[in-house]
Enzyme design. Structure first.
Site, PDB file in Angstrom:
ATOM      1  N   TYR A  42      50.518  20.824  40.558  1.00 17.48           N
ATOM      2  CA  TYR A  42      51.389  19.930  41.320  1.00 17.48           C
ATOM      3  C   TYR A  42      52.284  20.762  42.238  1.00 17.48           C
ATOM      4  O   TYR A  42      52.513  21.950  41.999  1.00 17.48           O
ATOM      5  CB  TYR A  42      52.245  19.095  40.367  1.00 17.48           C
TER       6      TYR A  42
ATOM      7  N   ARG B  48      53.503  24.860  50.888  1.00 21.75           N
ATOM      8  CA  ARG B  48      53.803  26.039  51.714  1.00 21.75           C
ATOM      9  C   ARG B  48      54.875  25.731  52.763  1.00 21.75           C
ATOM     10  O   ARG B  48      55.731  26.568  53.066  1.00 21.75           O
ATOM     11  CB  ARG B  48      52.539  26.538  52.432  1.00 21.75           C
TER      12      ARG B  48
ATOM     13  N   ASP C  66      50.468  40.853  55.115  1.00 18.14           N
ATOM     14  CA  ASP C  66      49.037  40.791  55.430  1.00 18.14           C
ATOM     15  C   ASP C  66      48.646  41.712  56.578  1.00 18.14           C
ATOM     16  O   ASP C  66      47.472  42.068  56.716  1.00 18.14           O
ATOM     17  CB  ASP C  66      48.629  39.363  55.791  1.00 18.14           C
TER      18      ASP C  66
END
Length: 381
Positions: A213, A106, A293
């Site tokens: 991965y 991230r 969000d």
């Protein structure tokens, strides 16, 4: 509307906030980003960028940077938790949906998004406390006593959005008793075990785990789970809460040896509560609008939380560029995006995506937020 003269304040510097800052700047709009954190921590977590969001990241100009740091899975692979039977596999060549499917850390995605805008437009340690609209301007008030002014505000401040509370009213996210454990760790700890060339989701009767991965050399591996567990421990910001790796292993005791190999090698983990909200009735109030969000938080089960925020960023910038009034542009944006995000929210909440069968995935992965007509055509969702 004379986009080159328009000024927009973005509240929140996460994936959606940085993506919309980049797309708005490309539309000729002056942007300032305000983030309550004092810095960005490299919390151990992976993220999947599907072709639908990669098309926006390509337009922003960071696709090649991401290719250098990301793992490109051969497929979405769905397997039964105990026998390992393949329930559904969807190969994901770039030619299928017109963009790659990448898995990465991230922090690497966030760093790339931050690099797409000038550093001077990002203001840290700016906790929003209030908004006032008057005379075609919005005034932002921050906890440090400072103020900022803009023609409009984009609330990209996440599931605990202050902007949403200010324009829609306070509410609480819904916790349906699901906890996610996650960890990123060196693949070398698995003593030669290879998790394979795909992103694999292992489906159990009441829990699952996703493994992949996070870089092209496969030197780092990531997993994220969903297990039934109460969340009395949950704080408002539980993203960095530590989990107990022994409890985690016990929760997956009956799973396939491939899953056990990953969990047995894991040195430690984090956990967070999976939060949802019902779709909002409206995403904007005057010159203030929500994104990501803040207006459509969803479970991570379709890997579309950040992806839909990135889509939002492209569509919102197009609306502001093409519609001659800010409030009207916000209405077009909401009318276009709400049917799609509500559908994804519902499917993700049910946790049924690609569990089996051969249902169509092109409506999700084939979507192109940079070029889709802005007229609302519900059949395209």
């Amino acid at each position: 509307m004379g986009a080159q003269k328009l000024s927009i304040a973005v509240v929140g510097a996460g994936m959606g906030g940085m993506a919309v800052a980049a797309t708005l700047r490309q539309a000729g709009i002056d942007v300032q980003v305000y983030e309550q954190a004092t810095g960005f921590a490299r919390i151990g977590a992976g993220i999947q960028m599907m072709p639908n969001s990669m098309k926006v990241l390509r337009a922003i100009g960071i696709e090649e940077r991401l290719r250098q740091v990301a793992f490109q899975p051969y497929s979405h692979l769905n397997r039964a938790s105990d026998t390992g039977e393949v329930m559904r596999e969807l190969p994901m060549p770039e030619s299928m949906f017109g963009a790659p499917y990448l898995c990465m850390h991230r922090a690497d995605l966030h760093d790339a998004l931050v690099s797409a805008v000038p550093s001077e437009i990002l203001h840290l340690n700016k906790k929003l406390t209030g908004l006032n609209q008057s005379s075609g301007q919005v005034t932002l008030h921050f906890a440090d006593g400072t103020r900022a002014h803009a023609d409009a505000v984009v609330g990209a401040d996440g599931v605990h959005s202050v902007v949403r509370d200010l324009i829609v009213g306070p509410d609480m996210p819904i916790h349906k008793g699901r906890i996610a454990y996650r960890a990123v760790f060196p693949s070398a700890l698995m003593n030669g075990f290879d998790a394979g060339r795909s992103r694999t989701k292992w489906w159990g009767p009441d829990r699952h785990i996703v493994v992949y991965y996070t870089n092209p050399t496969r030197r780092e591996i990531y997993f994220v789970t969903s297990v039934p567990e109460p969340a009395e421990w949950m704080t408002r910001e539980s993203w960095s809460a530590k989990g107990d790796v022994h409890e985690l292993r016990a929760a997956y005791e009956g799973f396939h040896p491939d899953v056990r190999a990953v969990l047995d090698a894991c040195p430690d983990c984090h956990k967070w509560a999976i939060l949802e909200r019902e779709p909002l009735e409206h995403w904007s109030d005057g010159r203030v609008v929500l994104l990501g969000d803040a207006c459509h938080p969803m479970t991570p089960y379709m890997a579309q939380g950040a992806a839909t925020a990135i889509e939002d960023a492209a569509v919102l910038a197009r609306c502001l560029k093409e519609v001659d009034d800010i409030e009207a542009a916000f209405e077009v944006y909401e009318a276009h995006r709400k049917p799609r995000t509500s559908r994804i929210q519902a499917i993700s909440s049910a946790n049924t995506w690609m569990k089996g069968g051969d249902g169509d995935t092109s409506w999700l992965y084939g979507y192109d937020a940079c070029n889709v007509p802005l007229t609302v055509a519900t059949e395209s969702y």
